[in-house]
Design an enzyme around this catalytic site. Structure first.
Site, PDB file in Angstrom:
ATOM      1  N   TYR A   1      -4.367   3.018   7.369  1.00 40.90           N
ATOM      2  CA  TYR A   1      -5.507   2.346   7.618  1.00 40.90           C
ATOM      3  C   TYR A   1      -6.400   2.938   8.606  1.00 40.90           C
ATOM      4  O   TYR A   1      -6.517   4.195   9.093  1.00 40.90           O
ATOM      5  CB  TYR A   1      -5.498   0.974   7.908  1.00 40.90           C
ATOM      6  CG  TYR A   1      -4.245   0.148   6.861  1.00 40.90           C
ATOM      7  CD1 TYR A   1      -4.541   0.135   5.597  1.00 40.90           C
ATOM      8  CD2 TYR A   1      -2.977  -0.168   7.511  1.00 40.90           C
ATOM      9  CE1 TYR A   1      -3.673  -0.441   4.832  1.00 40.90           C
ATOM     10  CE2 TYR A   1      -2.195  -0.640   6.538  1.00 40.90           C
ATOM     11  CZ  TYR A   1      -2.580  -0.989   5.278  1.00 40.90           C
ATOM     12  OH  TYR A   1      -1.528  -1.442   4.327  1.00 40.90           O
TER      13      TYR A   1
ATOM     14  N   SER B   1       1.018  -1.355   0.095  1.00 40.62           N
ATOM     15  CA  SER B   1       0.030   0.046  -0.018  1.00 40.62           C
ATOM     16  C   SER B   1       0.840   1.309  -0.109  1.00 40.62           C
ATOM     17  O   SER B   1       0.396   2.171  -0.300  1.00 40.62           O
ATOM     18  CB  SER B   1      -0.872  -0.063   1.187  1.00 40.62           C
ATOM     19  OG  SER B   1      -2.096  -0.544   0.988  1.00 40.62           O
TER      20      SER B   1
ATOM     21  N   VAL C   1       0.737  -3.973   3.785  1.00 43.13           N
ATOM     22  CA  VAL C   1       0.678  -5.021   4.484  1.00 43.13           C
ATOM     23  C   VAL C   1       1.814  -5.805   4.413  1.00 43.13           C
ATOM     24  O   VAL C   1       1.826  -6.986   4.883  1.00 43.13           O
ATOM     25  CB  VAL C   1      -0.828  -6.042   3.985  1.00 43.13           C
ATOM     26  CG1 VAL C   1      -1.661  -5.015   4.524  1.00 43.13           C
ATOM     27  CG2 VAL C   1      -0.494  -6.083   2.445  1.00 43.13           C
TER      28      VAL C   1
ATOM     29  N   LYS D   1       0.425   3.435  -2.922  1.00 45.09           N
ATOM     30  CA  LYS D   1      -0.421   4.269  -3.175  1.00 45.09           C
ATOM     31  C   LYS D   1      -0.326   5.701  -3.082  1.00 45.09           C
ATOM     32  O   LYS D   1      -0.746   6.468  -3.949  1.00 45.09           O
ATOM     33  CB  LYS D   1      -1.642   3.897  -2.108  1.00 45.09           C
ATOM     34  CG  LYS D   1      -2.092   2.449  -2.386  1.00 45.09           C
ATOM     35  CD  LYS D   1      -3.240   2.106  -1.235  1.00 45.09           C
ATOM     36  CE  LYS D   1      -3.853   0.722  -1.306  1.00 45.09           C
ATOM     37  NZ  LYS D   1      -4.672   0.233  -0.056  1.00 45.09           N
TER      38      LYS D   1
ATOM     39  N   TYR E   1      -2.028  -2.262 -10.872  1.00 49.38           N
ATOM     40  CA  TYR E   1      -2.103  -2.080  -9.431  1.00 49.38           C
ATOM     41  C   TYR E   1      -1.465  -3.356  -8.648  1.00 49.38           C
ATOM     42  O   TYR E   1      -0.827  -3.099  -7.495  1.00 49.38           O
ATOM     43  CB  TYR E   1      -3.605  -2.026  -9.007  1.00 49.38           C
ATOM     44  CG  TYR E   1      -4.023  -1.915  -7.486  1.00 49.38           C
ATOM     45  CD1 TYR E   1      -3.629  -0.850  -6.918  1.00 49.38           C
ATOM     46  CD2 TYR E   1      -4.518  -3.177  -6.639  1.00 49.38           C
ATOM     47  CE1 TYR E   1      -3.822  -0.899  -5.474  1.00 49.38           C
ATOM     48  CE2 TYR E   1      -4.662  -3.370  -5.586  1.00 49.38           C
ATOM     49  CZ  TYR E   1      -4.247  -1.904  -4.724  1.00 49.38           C
ATOM     50  OH  TYR E   1      -4.728  -2.081  -3.447  1.00 49.38           O
TER      51      TYR E   1
HETATM   52  N1  GLU Z   1      -2.083  -5.253  -2.743  1.00 43.90           N
HETATM   53  C1  GLU Z   1      -2.691  -5.118  -1.677  1.00 43.90           C
HETATM   54  C2  GLU Z   1      -4.183  -5.179  -1.745  1.00 43.90           C
HETATM   55  O1  GLU Z   1      -4.614  -4.745  -2.613  1.00 43.90           O
HETATM   56  C3  GLU Z   1      -2.289  -3.859  -0.897  1.00 43.90           C
HETATM   57  C4  GLU Z   1      -2.885  -3.763   0.494  1.00 43.90           C
HETATM   58  C5  GLU Z   1      -2.025  -2.990   1.563  1.00 43.90           C
HETATM   59  O2  GLU Z   1      -1.030  -3.024   1.603  1.00 43.90           O
HETATM   60  O3  GLU Z   1      -2.815  -2.479   2.463  1.00 43.90           O
HETATM   61  O4  GLU Z   1      -5.061  -5.740  -0.915  1.00 43.90           O
END
Ligand code: GLU
Length: 324
Positions: free
Chosen positions: A250, A73, A268, A76, A198
């Site tokens: 989060y 994440s 994660v 992002k 993604y």
């Molecule tokens: N690739 C993970 C997903 O889409 C990223 C989630 C994360 O790191 O929070 O679930």
């Protein structure tokens, strides 16, 4: 003392602090690595690294600081910067808002009033942001993301193919979110391609050293502290840091802002990067996660650092505030 020796003494001092924290939290084995992406469950849960890079390029690394893990994440945040730079704020805000949700990162939920994804740090928003990566073909779009990573990292990014394949095979929740957004006209009709991109952006391999360098670039208002290259526009880093502070951890983001107060993003994969504007960044890697999806040791390290060294961005006595 000369400037250089003062600087070296400061770095040595911070290295000792990081070393002490590392030693102190090695016995902390609460939490589990993420398992909803099957390949992530195979990582060594005991890995632990703390790294820091200052805006003038000094670095510190303890533990497994050169061990590679997937960025997940944290990507992002970088893609959000790319979208803002490419399309401008208004265009991006039409599709993705900036409000924290309090829902889990993979909630199948949109901002119904404004017909957009809630924010760029939850999966819905992140997928909508990835949809905004420009290119006629998947290869062109992969190239755009790759060259963005290359500017941050100072080298070509590598993708963990096993994790990428594993995410593609099991990412049906993300597929549901993406198709919901397609049905609402939030993203374009190239859902599988955008999801592929993604999943690839999340599967990029970085070390804690890399992560601290990425954070230091953002904290340095977009200029890479080592190469001196402008990686992302100065005004865009303000928006990136704001969203990191409000939505980066989060649904723990509110507590984090209150207690730690450092704009940060976690993934994660077990990484957390915290950015202190004008000063530098700290990265922690430890794959055991709490129920929110944040690294357990990572949280503790940041809590200690923020508390002891007044790193909260609103701390009136913060000695870290940069002048730039
Ligand atoms: N690739 C993970 C997903 O889409 C990223 C989630 C994360 O790191 O929070 O679930």
């Amino acid at each position: 003392m000369t400037d250089t020796s003062t600087r070296q003494a400061r770095i040595a001092w911070f290295e000792r602090i990081c070393g002490d924290l590392h030693e102190r939290f090695v016995p902390l084995t609460d939490g589990e690595p993420a398992s909803y992406i099957p390949e992530l469950a195979t990582v060594d849960p005991d890995r632990f690294a703390i790294a820091a890079v200052t805006t003038d390029g000094e670095r510190v690394g303890v533990g497994d600081h050169d061990h590679a893990f997937t960025i997940q994440s944290i990507s992002k945040l970088l893609l959000y910067g790319l979208a803002l730079e490419t399309h401008g704020r208004d265009h991006v805000l039409e599709r993705v808002g900036v409000a924290p949700t309090g829902d889990s990162f993979n909630a199948i939920a949109l901002d119904d009033d404004r017909n957009r994804a809630p924010n760029p740090m939850v999966n819905a928003g992140a997928i909508a942001i990835t949809d905004l990566v420009v290119g006629a073909t998947l290869d062109d779009r992969v190239e755009a993301v790759r060259s963005m990573y290359e500017r941050y990292l100072g080298h070509r990014p590598e993708v963990d193919r096993e994790v990428w394949t594993s995410e593609r095979a099991t990412g049906n929740r993300n597929r549901a979110i993406a198709y919901l957004m397609l049905s609402r006209g939030i993203i374009d009709d190239r859902v599988e391609q955008t999801l592929d991109l993604y999943f690839a952006q999340c599967s990029v391999l970085i070390t804690a050293d890399d992560l601290a360098t990425i954070g230091a670039t953002i904290a340095n208002h977009g200029v890479h502290p080592v190469t001196g290259e402008r990686v992302v526009r100065r005004d865009v880093t303000r928006d990136m840091l704001t969203v990191a502070l409000t939505c980066g951890m989060y649904d723990y983001a509110g507590e984090w802002a209150y207690t730690v107060g450092i704009p940060a993003k976690s993934g994660v994969g077990g990484g957390i990067v915290g950015m202190i504007p004008g000063a530098g960044a700290i990265a922690v890697y430890s794959p055991r996660l709490d129920a929110f999806g944040n690294s357990v040791r990572g949280l503790r390290v940041f809590e200690e650092l923020s508390d002891e060294f007044e790193m909260h961005v609103f701390d009136p006595d913060s000695p870290w505030r940069g002048t730039d």
